[in-house]
Design a protein around this motif. Sequence first.
Motif, PDB file in Angstrom:
ATOM      1  N   ALA A 161       0.830  -1.203   0.000  1.00 18.29           N
ATOM      2  CA  ALA A 161       0.000   0.000   0.000  1.00 18.29           C
ATOM      3  C   ALA A 161       0.869   1.260   0.000  1.00 18.29           C
ATOM      4  CB  ALA A 161      -0.929   0.003   1.202  1.00 18.29           C
ATOM      5  N   LYS A 162       1.946   1.251   0.765  1.00 16.04           N
ATOM      6  CA  LYS A 162       2.832   2.420   0.834  1.00 16.04           C
ATOM      7  C   LYS A 162       3.598   2.634  -0.463  1.00 16.04           C
ATOM      8  CE  LYS A 162       3.312   2.250   5.857  1.00 16.04           C
ATOM      9  NZ  LYS A 162       4.186   1.901   7.009  1.00 16.04           N
ATOM     10  N   LYS A 163       3.743   1.580  -1.274  1.00 17.23           N
ATOM     11  CA  LYS A 163       4.386   1.719  -2.581  1.00 17.23           C
ATOM     12  C   LYS A 163       3.426   2.273  -3.622  1.00 17.23           C
ATOM     13  CE  LYS A 163       5.912  -2.450  -3.226  1.00 17.23           C
ATOM     14  NZ  LYS A 163       6.627  -3.628  -3.807  1.00 17.23           N
ATOM     15  N   GLY A 164       2.165   2.443  -3.234  1.00 19.43           N
ATOM     16  CA  GLY A 164       1.178   2.997  -4.150  1.00 19.43           C
ATOM     17  C   GLY A 164       0.299   1.967  -4.821  1.00 19.43           C
ATOM     18  N   LEU A 165       0.495   0.693  -4.497  1.00 18.37           N
ATOM     19  CA  LEU A 165      -0.346  -0.349  -5.078  1.00 18.37           C
ATOM     20  C   LEU A 165      -1.747  -0.294  -4.474  1.00 18.37           C
ATOM     21  CD1 LEU A 165       2.579  -1.375  -5.656  1.00 18.37           C
ATOM     22  CD2 LEU A 165       1.665  -3.687  -5.485  1.00 18.37           C
ATOM     23  N   ARG A 166      -2.703  -0.713  -5.259  1.00 16.60           N
ATOM     24  CA  ARG A 166      -4.071  -0.791  -4.779  1.00 16.60           C
ATOM     25  C   ARG A 166      -4.199  -2.041  -3.910  1.00 16.60           C
ATOM     26  NH1 ARG A 166      -8.232   2.854  -4.465  1.00 16.60           N
ATOM     27  NH2 ARG A 166     -10.134   1.721  -4.011  1.00 16.60           N
ATOM     28  N   VAL A 167      -4.553  -1.879  -2.646  1.00 18.41           N
ATOM     29  CA  VAL A 167      -4.676  -2.998  -1.720  1.00 18.41           C
ATOM     30  C   VAL A 167      -6.067  -2.983  -1.098  1.00 18.41           C
ATOM     31  CG1 VAL A 167      -3.792  -4.103   0.363  1.00 18.41           C
ATOM     32  CG2 VAL A 167      -2.202  -2.975  -1.208  1.00 18.41           C
ATOM     33  N   SER A 168      -6.797  -4.066  -1.279  1.00 21.23           N
ATOM     34  CA  SER A 168      -8.127  -4.204  -0.693  1.00 21.23           C
ATOM     35  C   SER A 168      -8.138  -5.467   0.160  1.00 21.23           C
ATOM     36  CB  SER A 168      -9.199  -4.309  -1.780  1.00 21.23           C
ATOM     37  OG  SER A 168      -9.195  -3.162  -2.602  1.00 21.23           O
ATOM     38  N   ILE A 169      -8.637  -5.322   1.392  1.00 23.01           N
ATOM     39  CA  ILE A 169      -8.580  -6.431   2.341  1.00 23.01           C
ATOM     40  C   ILE A 169      -9.961  -6.686   2.940  1.00 23.01           C
ATOM     41  CG2 ILE A 169      -7.466  -7.335   4.412  1.00 23.01           C
ATOM     42  CD1 ILE A 169      -5.290  -5.284   4.046  1.00 23.01           C
ATOM     43  N   ILE A 170     -10.292  -7.961   3.040  1.00 21.52           N
ATOM     44  CA  ILE A 170     -11.467  -8.386   3.794  1.00 21.52           C
ATOM     45  C   ILE A 170     -10.974  -9.215   4.971  1.00 21.52           C
ATOM     46  CG2 ILE A 170     -13.599  -9.738   3.758  1.00 21.52           C
ATOM     47  CD1 ILE A 170     -13.695  -9.280   0.713  1.00 21.52           C
ATOM     48  N   LEU A 171     -11.373  -8.805   6.180  1.00 19.52           N
ATOM     49  CA  LEU A 171     -11.000  -9.537   7.385  1.00 19.52           C
ATOM     50  C   LEU A 171     -12.242 -10.155   8.014  1.00 19.52           C
ATOM     51  CD1 LEU A 171      -8.737  -6.825   9.091  1.00 19.52           C
ATOM     52  CD2 LEU A 171      -7.982  -8.690   7.636  1.00 19.52           C
ATOM     53  N   THR A 172     -12.098 -11.338   8.565  1.00 23.29           N
ATOM     54  CA  THR A 172     -13.184 -11.864   9.377  1.00 23.29           C
ATOM     55  C   THR A 172     -13.203 -11.094  10.702  1.00 23.29           C
ATOM     56  OG1 THR A 172     -11.769 -13.560  10.362  1.00 23.29           O
ATOM     57  CG2 THR A 172     -12.989 -14.167   8.376  1.00 23.29           C
ATOM     58  N   GLN A 173     -14.291 -11.188  11.416  1.00 21.60           N
ATOM     59  CA  GLN A 173     -14.454 -10.444  12.669  1.00 21.60           C
ATOM     60  C   GLN A 173     -13.323 -10.729  13.669  1.00 21.60           C
ATOM     61  OE1 GLN A 173     -17.225  -8.426  13.323  1.00 21.60           O
ATOM     62  NE2 GLN A 173     -16.456  -7.818  15.323  1.00 21.60           N
ATOM     63  N   LEU A 174     -12.991 -11.992  13.861  1.00 23.43           N
ATOM     64  CA  LEU A 174     -11.969 -12.354  14.844  1.00 23.43           C
ATOM     65  C   LEU A 174     -10.590 -11.835  14.443  1.00 23.43           C
ATOM     66  CD1 LEU A 174     -13.005 -16.017  15.750  1.00 23.43           C
ATOM     67  CD2 LEU A 174     -13.286 -13.957  17.142  1.00 23.43           C
ATOM     68  N   VAL A 175     -10.263 -11.936  13.164  1.00 26.13           N
ATOM     69  CA  VAL A 175      -8.966 -11.452  12.690  1.00 26.13           C
ATOM     70  C   VAL A 175      -8.893  -9.939  12.808  1.00 26.13           C
ATOM     71  CG1 VAL A 175      -7.471 -11.239  10.665  1.00 26.13           C
ATOM     72  CG2 VAL A 175      -8.580 -13.421  11.163  1.00 26.13           C
ATOM     73  N   PHE A 176      -9.989  -9.246  12.496  1.00 28.92           N
ATOM     74  CA  PHE A 176     -10.028  -7.792  12.621  1.00 28.92           C
ATOM     75  C   PHE A 176      -9.750  -7.357  14.061  1.00 28.92           C
ATOM     76  CE2 PHE A 176     -12.686  -4.038  13.640  1.00 28.92           C
ATOM     77  CZ  PHE A 176     -11.981  -3.098  12.916  1.00 28.92           C
ATOM     78  N   GLU A 177     -10.354  -8.026  15.006  1.00 30.40           N
ATOM     79  CA  GLU A 177     -10.142  -7.671  16.408  1.00 30.40           C
ATOM     80  C   GLU A 177      -8.686  -7.862  16.820  1.00 30.40           C
ATOM     81  OE1 GLU A 177     -12.971 -10.023  18.529  1.00 30.40           O
ATOM     82  OE2 GLU A 177     -14.703  -8.929  17.735  1.00 30.40           O
ATOM     83  N   LYS A 178      -8.034  -8.915  16.306  1.00 33.83           N
ATOM     84  CA  LYS A 178      -6.626  -9.141  16.605  1.00 33.83           C
ATOM     85  C   LYS A 178      -5.741  -8.065  15.983  1.00 33.83           C
ATOM     86  CE  LYS A 178      -4.774 -12.525  18.064  1.00 33.83           C
ATOM     87  NZ  LYS A 178      -4.133 -12.818  19.390  1.00 33.83           N
ATOM     88  N   PHE A 179      -6.069  -7.674  14.742  1.00 33.75           N
ATOM     89  CA  PHE A 179      -5.287  -6.639  14.069  1.00 33.75           C
ATOM     90  C   PHE A 179      -5.410  -5.295  14.787  1.00 33.75           C
ATOM     91  CE2 PHE A 179      -4.391  -8.137   9.466  1.00 33.75           C
ATOM     92  CZ  PHE A 179      -3.850  -9.303   9.968  1.00 33.75           C
ATOM     93  N   ILE A 180      -6.618  -4.971  15.238  1.00 35.96           N
ATOM     94  CA  ILE A 180      -6.832  -3.725  15.977  1.00 35.96           C
ATOM     95  C   ILE A 180      -6.011  -3.734  17.263  1.00 35.96           C
ATOM     96  CG2 ILE A 180      -8.543  -2.518  17.409  1.00 35.96           C
ATOM     97  CD1 ILE A 180      -8.770  -1.771  14.552  1.00 35.96           C
ATOM     98  N   GLU A 181      -5.952  -4.881  17.890  1.00 36.36           N
ATOM     99  CA  GLU A 181      -5.253  -5.010  19.166  1.00 36.36           C
ATOM    100  C   GLU A 181      -3.742  -4.849  19.013  1.00 36.36           C
ATOM    101  OE1 GLU A 181      -4.474  -8.603  22.394  1.00 36.36           O
ATOM    102  OE2 GLU A 181      -6.339  -8.596  21.229  1.00 36.36           O
TER     103      GLU A 181
END
Length: 277
Positions: A161-181
């Motif tokens: 994403a920082k290189k300018g590439l288009r990045v789209s992500i879908i996270l499941t609920q549990l994975v999202f909570e871990k990433f936020i943490e």
Amino acid sequence: MRSSLITVLLSSEKRTDLLLFLKEKPRTIEEINSELDTNSVAILPQLKRLKENGLVVQEDRAYSLSLLGKILVRRMESLVKAFRLLEDNYDYWSGVKPGGAPLTFFKLMEELMALIPDSSQDEDASSAYQKTTEALYSSKQILLIISHYDLRYPGICAENAKKGLRVSIILTQLVFEKFIEEFKGELDTLLLLENFEIYVLNENITPPTIAVTDTMVLTCFSTGKSYESENNTIASFGEKAVNWGQETFEYFRVLAKPLGPMPSNQLLLPDQRGDSK
């Protein structure tokens, strides 16, 4: 003595492997033993049974599929791939609840099985890994569905994403909570980028983890357990595979909720949004 063709085709893994190996061209016993890592004592009874049932013919020292054998092996191949995909990833599939999985999901997985590439005799694991890594880091766009927690994914997302590439992500609920943490700061930065978008899937169904690049689809059936086999990851290359990956990503994107560009400590989980004032 003739047996049921279904029994002959599918009741022995050695016979199944042998039939698939003979699909391309006739083979000698030496070639069969070398490729299938077996020996004449073990393989000759299997060849005898296949000959008795009209599936294999022998000419001089070479064995080949009969017309009947060619017809059945063409039909059998996708079924064998499906069996092995399901068997290698039993933990994942046993956790998919039929009542919570839309019919479209099973259709997509059936299409994936048809894309599973044959193992290449001249490509070892290290060269396959290099090919996969190059496809991941040279792509102009990356679509990710992340359904199990893996520390490699935040780095892949951030770097591209920082290189300018288009990045789209879908996270499941549990994975999202871990990433936020664990990755609040990184996520805050990424959410400010116009070329980055993230969605959270609040559904009963857990899709495979999928990475879609310009040339490749990487599909992983991991449940996140440490003892899982390495056979749970499949790399598929080519236009058909990429089209399948894009279709699969779009299917789950429609089911997911997008997250807007706001600090991660203010992000509302999808199931909390209806309660916010």
